[in-house]
Design a protein around this motif. Structure first.
Motif, short mmCIF file in Angstrom:
data_model
loop_
_atom_site.label_atom_id
_atom_site.label_comp_id
_atom_site.label_asym_id
_atom_site.label_seq_id
_atom_site.Cartn_x
_atom_site.Cartn_y
_atom_site.Cartn_z
N THR A 513 -1.05 31.12 24.06
CA THR A 513 -0.15 32.13 23.50
C THR A 513 1.16 31.46 23.10
O THR A 513 1.79 30.79 23.95
CB THR A 513 0.14 33.24 24.53
N PRO A 514 1.60 31.60 21.86
CA PRO A 514 2.92 31.06 21.49
C PRO A 514 4.04 31.88 22.11
O PRO A 514 3.92 33.10 22.29
CB PRO A 514 2.93 31.16 19.96
N ILE A 515 5.12 31.25 22.47
CA ILE A 515 6.31 31.93 23.00
C ILE A 515 7.53 31.51 22.18
O ILE A 515 7.51 30.46 21.52
CB ILE A 515 6.52 31.63 24.49
N VAL A 516 8.55 32.33 22.24
CA VAL A 516 9.78 32.06 21.49
C VAL A 516 10.95 32.09 22.46
O VAL A 516 11.06 32.99 23.30
CB VAL A 516 9.99 33.12 20.38
N ILE A 517 11.82 31.10 22.37
CA ILE A 517 13.04 31.03 23.16
C ILE A 517 14.22 31.22 22.22
O ILE A 517 14.35 30.52 21.21
CB ILE A 517 13.17 29.68 23.90
N SER A 518 15.08 32.20 22.52
CA SER A 518 16.28 32.44 21.71
C SER A 518 17.47 32.64 22.64
O SER A 518 17.31 32.79 23.86
CB SER A 518 16.09 33.67 20.81
N ILE A 519 18.65 32.65 22.07
CA ILE A 519 19.89 32.80 22.84
C ILE A 519 20.53 34.13 22.44
O ILE A 519 20.79 34.37 21.26
CB ILE A 519 20.87 31.64 22.58
N VAL A 520 20.79 34.99 23.42
CA VAL A 520 21.47 36.27 23.21
C VAL A 520 22.64 36.32 24.17
O VAL A 520 22.45 36.33 25.39
CB VAL A 520 20.52 37.46 23.45
N GLN A 521 23.85 36.33 23.61
CA GLN A 521 25.07 36.39 24.42
C GLN A 521 25.07 35.30 25.50
O GLN A 521 25.26 35.56 26.69
CB GLN A 521 25.24 37.77 25.05
N ASN A 522 24.81 34.07 25.06
CA ASN A 522 24.80 32.89 25.94
C ASN A 522 23.76 32.97 27.05
O ASN A 522 23.88 32.30 28.07
CB ASN A 522 26.19 32.69 26.56
N THR A 523 22.74 33.79 26.87
CA THR A 523 21.65 33.93 27.85
C THR A 523 20.35 33.54 27.18
O THR A 523 20.06 33.96 26.06
CB THR A 523 21.57 35.37 28.37
N GLN A 524 19.55 32.74 27.87
CA GLN A 524 18.27 32.31 27.34
C GLN A 524 17.25 33.44 27.50
O GLN A 524 17.08 33.98 28.59
CB GLN A 524 17.79 31.06 28.07
N VAL A 525 16.58 33.80 26.40
CA VAL A 525 15.62 34.91 26.39
C VAL A 525 14.26 34.38 26.00
O VAL A 525 14.12 33.64 25.03
CB VAL A 525 16.06 36.03 25.42
N LEU A 526 13.25 34.75 26.78
CA LEU A 526 11.87 34.37 26.52
C LEU A 526 11.14 35.54 25.89
O LEU A 526 11.14 36.65 26.43
CB LEU A 526 11.18 33.95 27.83
N TRP A 527 10.48 35.29 24.75
CA TRP A 527 9.69 36.32 24.05
C TRP A 527 8.21 35.95 24.16
O TRP A 527 7.82 34.83 23.82
CB TRP A 527 10.08 36.40 22.57
N VAL A 528 7.40 36.90 24.63
CA VAL A 528 5.97 36.68 24.78
C VAL A 528 5.23 37.79 24.03
O VAL A 528 5.40 38.97 24.35
CB VAL A 528 5.54 36.69 26.27
N PRO A 529 4.41 37.47 23.03
CA PRO A 529 3.64 38.51 22.32
C PRO A 529 2.43 38.94 23.13
O PRO A 529 1.77 38.13 23.78
CB PRO A 529 3.23 37.83 21.02
N VAL A 530 2.14 40.24 23.07
CA VAL A 530 0.99 40.80 23.79
C VAL A 530 0.15 41.56 22.77
O VAL A 530 0.64 42.48 22.11
CB VAL A 530 1.43 41.75 24.92
N MET A 531 -1.10 41.19 22.65
CA MET A 531 -1.99 41.84 21.69
C MET A 531 -2.55 43.12 22.28
O MET A 531 -2.86 43.20 23.46
CB MET A 531 -3.15 40.91 21.31
N ASP A 532 -2.66 44.15 21.42
CA ASP A 532 -3.25 45.42 21.82
C ASP A 532 -4.76 45.35 21.59
O ASP A 532 -5.23 45.00 20.51
CB ASP A 532 -2.65 46.56 21.00
N GLU A 533 -5.53 45.69 22.61
CA GLU A 533 -6.99 45.58 22.52
C GLU A 533 -7.60 46.62 21.59
O GLU A 533 -8.74 46.47 21.15
CB GLU A 533 -7.61 45.74 23.92
#
Length: 747
Positions: A513-533
């Motif tokens: 699963t690909p993940i995305v790391i971004s910065i929001v207000q100097n905080t590290q945020v992890l984004w994880v996609p979830v597929m709907d069955e």
């Protein structure tokens, strides 16, 4: 609040009303209950419950009537009604279910009760019971009425001659009870409470400012009202953008579309100049655009040979340059630029190919079309937060296709292009958005990582590769119930052998699963996609991420902590996993070093006054001594703190700080909270700083711990605690369930 109707109950009078002693009868017309929680409309709007309540010992009289005129009544408020209002006679005359008269009256409502609709015999009493709960006064306790009195009242009600008489009612102000009960035939009718004028032209009349328009915007439905199409040429007019699925590609970016685009800019600039709410800087920009466009059309009128595609292309680019002369407008332009360039992704493959051919010839075509829409966004933003620009641009971005020359195959709805309507909708939307807690946007570039999954006997194991400073941090989480990582604290497997085996399997695995790391207000945020069955769609899960210090050799993290975030704006699409991920996996798979798992036994050497730690593993034994408690704690936590094993005599030793440590004596059980948690209430939790200080302590009396629940967790209270004890500091702390369990393990 009524649980069946989800609204406040009805009270006929206030509890202190002076009229409560003069009320002889109350008749209620009650709707049916809603379908369920969250619904406000009744189940069957054509079914009404009539309830009669009297201040006597008689129970409330109730019945259900069917009103055919109310069939589909709620659809009128959504613009979906199809009935013409006429009711056929066969819809009215049906059997009557209630033949018992009202209390003190000979009325059964047989003249208006048509039927009970589609209600069954089981639903009938339940609807009556639920309706009475809306008026709690009907369920009050009543004094018993003698049988003789009931027969007398029934006889009087059957023989009583009912007559109709017109009474003139006086005004409510200043009248007494005698005046209201007496019949005054010569008294004039009451004056309406709401004074003159009775009818007001809402478009032109206002009491304070007669020339002000009260109604300035039209009504909008949540969806296009359903109507009957009488001819094939009849359409509904809508000011919303055309539907992307219904467009067809004609000639894109032609001489005619460029001329129309310049005229749109000319009209938009002239219209915005007249707006009083426009800022001075933007008004000056619009005047400059209006003047430039007027000059170009003047040149073209004097010399028709100038009317070429290159002439209009240069003019559109010049208008773009005028807009970007100001730094504040340039800032908003850069915010919207990725969205404008990605507009082409809204089209399907066939239509996208046609537009991409134009983009290859003119790379900035999506930047020179739609700038009148950009001016509309600027005019409604004024001094508000520039982050609102994205929310304002999204609803109108599809109009760019129309301005490029793409047309729609109309079915029942016809999109009408109106700059005034776009501007009006923008103002209303901006007012709403400025009062709304909007999702925060990510700052900076997004980095791509991956999660590799492996099915095990206990569920699923996951290896995370988190991008960090040009490399990838790795950590393995075991014993997950599903292919999803819930937000909490995790201890990661970081031994070379674990990473090597998982990396070898991941190189040949497609379960990733690909993940995305971004910065929001100097905080590290992890984004994880979830597929709907069910519908093959996906949603994004967002977490704040924190982790332990990575190891110096393999960039492995000893622990990982995920927490749910507030509402955030997710990435636009699921990214592809970069090739550098595979390079990292190959590097981990080449590791030949092997860690030795060991068990630890902690004890106290009273003769030497030191802590002793014995390590035992496969072909390995060693003993360590520590005099200070902090040194002992640091050593026992070294695998979870350093992210890799402890090096000793050419071996890498590893252990689980929670399960692989045995405490030989009860006197050192105070170490358990310090080993399991990196910081266990440092201000409140007091313990011996050295082994010598531990041996100098004396065993005290037993105390009992009483727990209590407060707003943020658990509090404790010690019973039979000696005065001046250091344990009293813990009574001021708030514990979670896990920290409270650690405290109870101390002897």
């Amino acid at each position: 609040m009524n649980i069946h109707y989800q609204r406040k109950c009805i009270a006929p009078l206030r509890y202190d009303s002076p009229r409560r002693t003069h009320l002889d009868e109350s008749i209620y017309n009650i709707p049916t209950t809603p379908w369920g929680f969250g619904w406000m409309a009744p189940q069957q709007e054509d079914i009404r419950i009539i309830v009669q309540d009297t201040p006597t010992g008689a129970n409330p009289w109730s019945t259900i009537i069917h009103v055919p005129h109310l069939v589909g009544f709620a659809e009128k408020f959504r613009g979906l009604a199809k009935r013409d209002g006429n009711v056929a006679p066969e819809e009215v005359f049906h059997h009557v279910t209630n033949v018992h008269p009202m209390h003190g009256r000979g009325v059964t409502l047989s003249s208006i009760q048509a039927s009970v609709g589609d209600l069954s015999k089981v639903q009938f009493p339940k609807i009556l019971d639920d309706a009475l709960t809306l008026v709690p006064s009907t369920l009050r306790r009543r004094e018993p009425v003698s049988a003789k009195k009931e027969k007398e009242e029934e006889r009087l009600s059957q023989n009583l001659p009912w007559q109709s008489t017109f009474h003139t009612v006086g005004t409510a102000g200043g009248s007494t009870m005698d005046e209201r009960t007496g019949l005054a035939l010569t008294k004039p009718p009451p004056t309406p409470r709401r004074g003159t004028p009775k009818y007001i032209d809402a478009y032109t009349y206002d009491f304070k400012t007669p020339k002000k328009r009260i109604i300035t915007r039209r009504w909008f439905y949540e969806q296009t009202p359903t109507q009957i199409i009488e001819s094939d040429d009849e359409y509904y007019d809508s000011t919303q953008p055309l539907g992307i699925e219904d467009v067809w590609i004609g000639e894109i970016d032609t001489l005619e579309t460029r001329e129309r685009e310049l005229r749109r800019l000319h009209y938009a600039a002239k219209h915005l100049i007249e707006q009083s709410s426009l800022s001075n800087d933007l008004k000056f920009c619009c005047k400059k655009i209006e003047r430039y466009c007027a000059i170009q059309f003047g040149f073209m009128k004097e010399n028709p040979s100038l009317k070429t595609s290159e002439f209009f292309l240069d003019a559109l680019r010049r208008v773009k340059g005028i807009i970007l002369e100001d730094s504040s407008r340039l800032e908003i332009w850069n915010v919207l630029l990725p969205h404008r360039e990605n507009t082409v992704t809204l089209l399907n493959t066939e239509k996208r190919d046609a537009l991409e051919e134009v983009i290859e010839q003119i790379p900035d075509v999506l930047q020179i079309y739609g700038n009148n829409l950009f001016l509309a966004v600027l005019s409604t933003l004024s001094n508000r937060n520039p982050s609102l620009a994205e929310y304002l641009w999204t609803p109108i971005s599809e109009w760019i296709f129309y301005q490029l020359g793409i047309r729609i195959q109309y079915d029942t709805t016809k999109s009408v292009y109106s700059f005034q309507a776009i501007l009006s909708n923008h103002r209303s939307r901006t007012k709403t958005l400025s009062q709304t807690d909007l999702p925060k946007r990510a700052a900076g570039e997004e980095e791509i990582g991956a999660i590799f999954w492996k099915e095990s006997e206990t569920g699923f194991d996951a290896m995370l590769l988190i991008p960090h400073d040009g490399r990838y941090l790795t950590g393995i989480i075991e014993r997950l119930r599903e292919r999803w990582i819930p937000p909490k604290w995790y201890a990661c497997k970081t031994t070379a052998q674990h990473l090597k085996e998982f990396a070898e399997e991941s190189l040949a695995s497609t379960d990733k699963t690909p993940i995305v790391i971004s910065i929001v207000q100097n905080t590290q945020v992890l984004w994880v996609p979830v597929m709907d069955e069910y519908d093959d769609d996906f949603r994004w899960g967002s977490f704040t991420i924190a982790h332990g210090k990575p190891g110096t050799r393999r960039d492995s993290i000893p622990w990982l902590k995920l927490e749910t975030t507030i509402s955030l704006s997710p990435p636009n699409s699921i990214p592809a996993i970069p090739d550098s991920i595979d390079d990292t996996l190959r590097k981990l798979a080449r590791v030949k070093h092997r860690a030795v798992p060991v068990k630890l036994m902690v004890s106290v050497n009273k003769h030497r006054q030191v802590y002793e730690v014995n390590l035992e593993g496969e072909s390995f034994e060693e003993q360590f001594e520590f005099s200070r408690t902090s040194e002992l704690v640091r050593f026992l936590r070294s695998p979870i703190h350093q992210g890799e094993g402890y090096r000793s005599k050419g071996h890498t030793l590893t252990w689980d700080h929670r399960n692989d440590i045995i405490y030989n004596e009860d006197s050192i059980s105070f170490l358990i909270p310090l080993i399991h948690r990196s910081r266990f209430y440092p201000a409140e939790y007091q313990y011996p700083k050295t082994c010598k200080a531990l041996l100098a302590t004396k065993q005290g009396t037993e105390v009992s711990i009483i727990t209590r629940i407060n707003e943020s967790g658990f509090g404790i209270l010690f019973e039979d605690l000696p005065p001046n004890s250091s344990l009293s500091l813990l009574e001021e702390a708030t514990f979670s369930k896990s920290t409270l369990m650690l405290l109870t393990e101390c002897e």
